[in-house]
Design a protein around this motif. Structure first.
Motif, short mmCIF file in Angstrom:
data_model
loop_
_atom_site.label_atom_id
_atom_site.label_comp_id
_atom_site.label_asym_id
_atom_site.label_seq_id
_atom_site.Cartn_x
_atom_site.Cartn_y
_atom_site.Cartn_z
N UNK A 16 0.83 -1.20 0.00
CA UNK A 16 0.00 0.00 0.00
C UNK A 16 0.87 1.26 0.00
N UNK A 17 1.97 1.21 0.74
CA UNK A 17 2.88 2.35 0.81
C UNK A 17 3.79 2.45 -0.43
N UNK A 18 3.71 1.45 -1.31
CA UNK A 18 4.56 1.38 -2.51
C UNK A 18 6.05 1.44 -2.12
N UNK A 19 6.40 0.71 -1.08
CA UNK A 19 7.77 0.66 -0.57
C UNK A 19 8.48 -0.55 -1.18
N UNK A 20 9.00 -0.39 -2.40
CA UNK A 20 9.64 -1.49 -3.10
C UNK A 20 10.84 -2.04 -2.34
N UNK A 21 11.65 -1.17 -1.76
CA UNK A 21 12.82 -1.63 -1.01
C UNK A 21 12.38 -2.48 0.19
N UNK A 22 11.34 -2.05 0.88
CA UNK A 22 10.81 -2.81 2.01
C UNK A 22 10.28 -4.17 1.58
N UNK A 23 9.58 -4.22 0.45
CA UNK A 23 9.05 -5.48 -0.05
C UNK A 23 10.17 -6.47 -0.34
N UNK A 24 11.27 -5.97 -0.90
CA UNK A 24 12.38 -6.83 -1.28
C UNK A 24 13.01 -7.53 -0.08
N UNK A 25 12.85 -6.96 1.11
CA UNK A 25 13.38 -7.58 2.32
C UNK A 25 12.71 -8.93 2.59
N UNK A 26 11.53 -9.12 2.03
CA UNK A 26 10.78 -10.37 2.25
C UNK A 26 11.04 -11.41 1.16
N UNK A 27 11.77 -11.06 0.12
CA UNK A 27 12.04 -11.99 -0.97
C UNK A 27 13.17 -12.94 -0.60
N UNK A 28 12.97 -14.21 -0.90
CA UNK A 28 14.06 -15.17 -0.86
C UNK A 28 14.99 -14.88 -2.04
N UNK A 29 16.26 -15.21 -1.92
CA UNK A 29 17.19 -14.99 -3.03
C UNK A 29 16.80 -15.79 -4.27
N UNK A 30 16.13 -16.93 -4.07
CA UNK A 30 15.72 -17.76 -5.21
C UNK A 30 14.21 -17.72 -5.45
N UNK A 105 10.95 -20.19 5.81
CA UNK A 105 11.92 -19.55 6.71
C UNK A 105 11.73 -18.02 6.75
N UNK A 106 10.47 -17.58 6.72
CA UNK A 106 10.16 -16.16 6.84
C UNK A 106 10.36 -15.33 5.58
N UNK A 107 10.65 -15.97 4.46
CA UNK A 107 10.88 -15.27 3.19
C UNK A 107 9.91 -15.80 2.14
N UNK A 108 9.57 -14.94 1.18
CA UNK A 108 8.69 -15.36 0.08
C UNK A 108 9.53 -16.13 -0.93
N UNK A 109 9.17 -17.40 -1.14
CA UNK A 109 9.89 -18.24 -2.11
C UNK A 109 9.14 -18.33 -3.43
N UNK A 110 7.82 -18.03 -3.40
CA UNK A 110 7.04 -18.03 -4.63
C UNK A 110 5.91 -17.03 -4.52
N UNK A 111 5.69 -16.31 -5.63
CA UNK A 111 4.49 -15.49 -5.79
C UNK A 111 3.84 -15.96 -7.08
N UNK A 112 2.53 -16.17 -6.99
CA UNK A 112 1.76 -16.70 -8.12
C UNK A 112 0.53 -15.83 -8.28
N UNK A 113 0.30 -15.35 -9.49
CA UNK A 113 -0.82 -14.44 -9.73
C UNK A 113 -1.91 -15.13 -10.53
#
Length: 119
Positions: A16-30, A105-113
């Motif tokens: 909602x805040x459009x905080x792309x850098x913040x969102x990336x903190x939740x991404x798994x490296x893979x 492990x607390x990170x997003x490993x997959x997003x599916x739309x």
């Protein structure tokens, strides 16, 4: 913050805040991102590829409005509904989609739309 509900709530807040850098903190490296479409953006794998996908979206989509609903949580997954008014490639449309996010492990490993059936 390790629980799915807490991560999902914070992730939606960052959306909602459009905080792309913040969102990336939740991404798994893979991380894997899946879209029900043809072409190179249908499946991207890895942090760098997802950053490139986001750059592609920002270069090609003019957002007039977007709203989010959720999160909806079950186990290690959560879903968010997006309703958008967007112009892409000169065509303005209103659409809805659901993003399903899977955690490990607390990170997003997959997003599916998933797109609305009338899209």
């Amino acid at each position: 913050m390790t629980g799915t509900a807490e991560i999902a709530q914070q992730f939606v807040k960052l959306l909602i805040e459009e905080d792309d850098a913040g969102l990336q903190e939740y991404w798994s490296d893979d991380i894997v991102s899946l879209e029900p479409m043809e072409g190179e953006m249908a499946r991207v794998e890895g942090r760098d590829a997802l950053l490139a996908k986001h750059a592609w979206w920002n270069d090609n989509a003019e957002m007039h409005s977007v709203s989010t609903d959720g999160p909806y949580v079950f186990g290690d997954q959560f879903a968010v509904r997006f309703t958008m008014d967007v112009t892409m490639f000169g065509e303005r449309t209103k659409s809805s989609e659901v993003g399903i996010y899977t955690l490990k492990d607390g990170k997003i490993v997959e997003e599916r739309f998933l797109y609305g059936a009338d899209e």
